[in-house]
Write a protein that holds these residues in place. Sequence first.
Motif, mmCIF file in Angstrom:
data_model
loop_
_atom_site.group_PDB
_atom_site.id
_atom_site.type_symbol
_atom_site.label_atom_id
_atom_site.label_comp_id
_atom_site.label_asym_id
_atom_site.label_seq_id
_atom_site.Cartn_x
_atom_site.Cartn_y
_atom_site.Cartn_z
ATOM 1 N N TRP A 18 34.191 51.538 35.779
ATOM 2 C CA TRP A 18 33.930 51.719 37.198
ATOM 3 C C TRP A 18 33.367 50.434 37.827
ATOM 4 N N LEU A 19 32.370 49.847 37.172
ATOM 5 C CA LEU A 19 31.740 48.639 37.721
ATOM 6 C C LEU A 19 32.694 47.439 37.707
ATOM 7 N N LEU A 20 33.557 47.382 36.691
ATOM 8 C CA LEU A 20 34.546 46.299 36.650
ATOM 9 C C LEU A 20 35.547 46.456 37.802
ATOM 10 N N ILE B 97 34.955 47.944 40.662
ATOM 11 C CA ILE B 97 34.236 47.615 41.908
ATOM 12 C C ILE B 97 34.226 46.090 42.106
ATOM 13 N N GLN B 98 33.990 45.356 41.003
ATOM 14 C CA GLN B 98 33.982 43.885 41.101
ATOM 15 C C GLN B 98 35.351 43.364 41.540
ATOM 16 N N LEU B 99 36.391 43.995 40.997
ATOM 17 C CA LEU B 99 37.756 43.594 41.363
ATOM 18 C C LEU B 99 37.988 43.851 42.863
ATOM 19 N N VAL C 187 35.671 43.956 45.206
ATOM 20 C CA VAL C 187 34.865 42.987 45.969
ATOM 21 C C VAL C 187 35.581 41.635 46.010
ATOM 22 N N TRP C 188 36.123 41.229 44.875
ATOM 23 C CA TRP C 188 36.829 39.931 44.782
ATOM 24 C C TRP C 188 38.059 39.898 45.694
#
Lengths: 84, 332
Positions: A6-8, A10-12, A14-15
């Motif tokens: 999930w957090l990975l 979310i980072q994708l 955001v990027w």
Amino acid sequence: MNVIIWLLLIQLFVWLGLIAGLWIVLEVIMLITLPIAGWAGALLTGAFRVGSSAALALLWLWIWIRIEYNYFWKEIRKEREKKD
Amino acid sequence: MRVILIGNFAYVIVFSVGAAVTLFLTPKIAKSMRDRGIVGVDVHKRDKPEIPEMCGISIIAGLTISVLIASIFSSFMNEFFSFLTVTLFAGLIGYLDDKGRLGPRVKPLLTALAGLPILILGTYDPYPVLPIIGRTRLTIIYPLLVPVAIAVTSNAVNMMDPLNGIMTGSGSIVTLTLLVSSCLLGRGDATFLCVGLLGCLLAFYYYNRYPSRVFSGNIGSLAVGAAIGAIVVIGRLEAIGVIALIPHIMNAFYGLASVGHFFERKEIASRPIKILKDGRLAASTGLDAPITLTRTILVDGPKREKDVVNIFFLLTSFSSLLALITTLIMVM
């Protein structure tokens, strides 16, 4: 969903949002000129560019935090139900 | 060939000096802090051990000496002086915060002021290169963003210090990413600064890793955050820096959004995480506790502190990978 995946993701998000947002602001919004002549037109065009860029950034932040809150509170509810 | 060898030799010297000074000074500063009673409680351990605080002074000392050594090998005097002033200024703010608590609103303002040396010495380029877009002209807005950049990086790194070794470990990963990017983009000034900072951070991590024997304190975390911010601005690595720092920004953003204003850990009534009887950490299920990255990591069940730290490193490694992809897009 596993919290790490999930957090990975979310980072994708955001990027991709950052790169797409920069492109929209610098290549689309900054090239828009309002069809008003004179100093008033220049002022309004400037205000429009800043305002719409800020609105886009706020929309991106709002979507980001909504996605986070939805996942987070859903998981917290699950934990509470497990305890009950 | 000879020039390349001398260049690499200089980087090795700068890295080694920073690491050696930090390795040597940290235990001495830790002993001095313990003797003076300057200790912090490691609240995430069941036996609540007291750990020497403010040992991040050794990072600042190591960084200062390594940058002075770097200035022998290169001609970036203005950039190095500006970098050191920003870092020392942020360290001073951290010292004042460690001694007397500056308050959640004063600290961001003061750290923004720490960015002024970059503006005064003119060590910034208002034509940043952005991925896909290329070189852009931001002559009016860029100088206004420099203090904001230093305030954001220093406070985001400061807030990303919840568990043993996270600040120094994730700071090392981000610095390594900036180092690789600066090499690929040919930013010599940033390469030297990254090499120096990386040496100091890795050396400090040796003592700060789980289970911590030293705490960096606000003096260390604000200085490291400001140093990363200064490298990003001076080295013209703006987009890469922001992307590498996504986990730090996430952590700060979630905290601010859930509380609604700047806050200090001590003023929060309900803690975001709790310790179970078996020593594992668990997310608080309270509605009034702030949402932090640590609490989000723990939301699907309790975990050991070391596992949470490793997840933090995994997230920083992933954001660093995205930053490196961004660098490659910029190079192409």
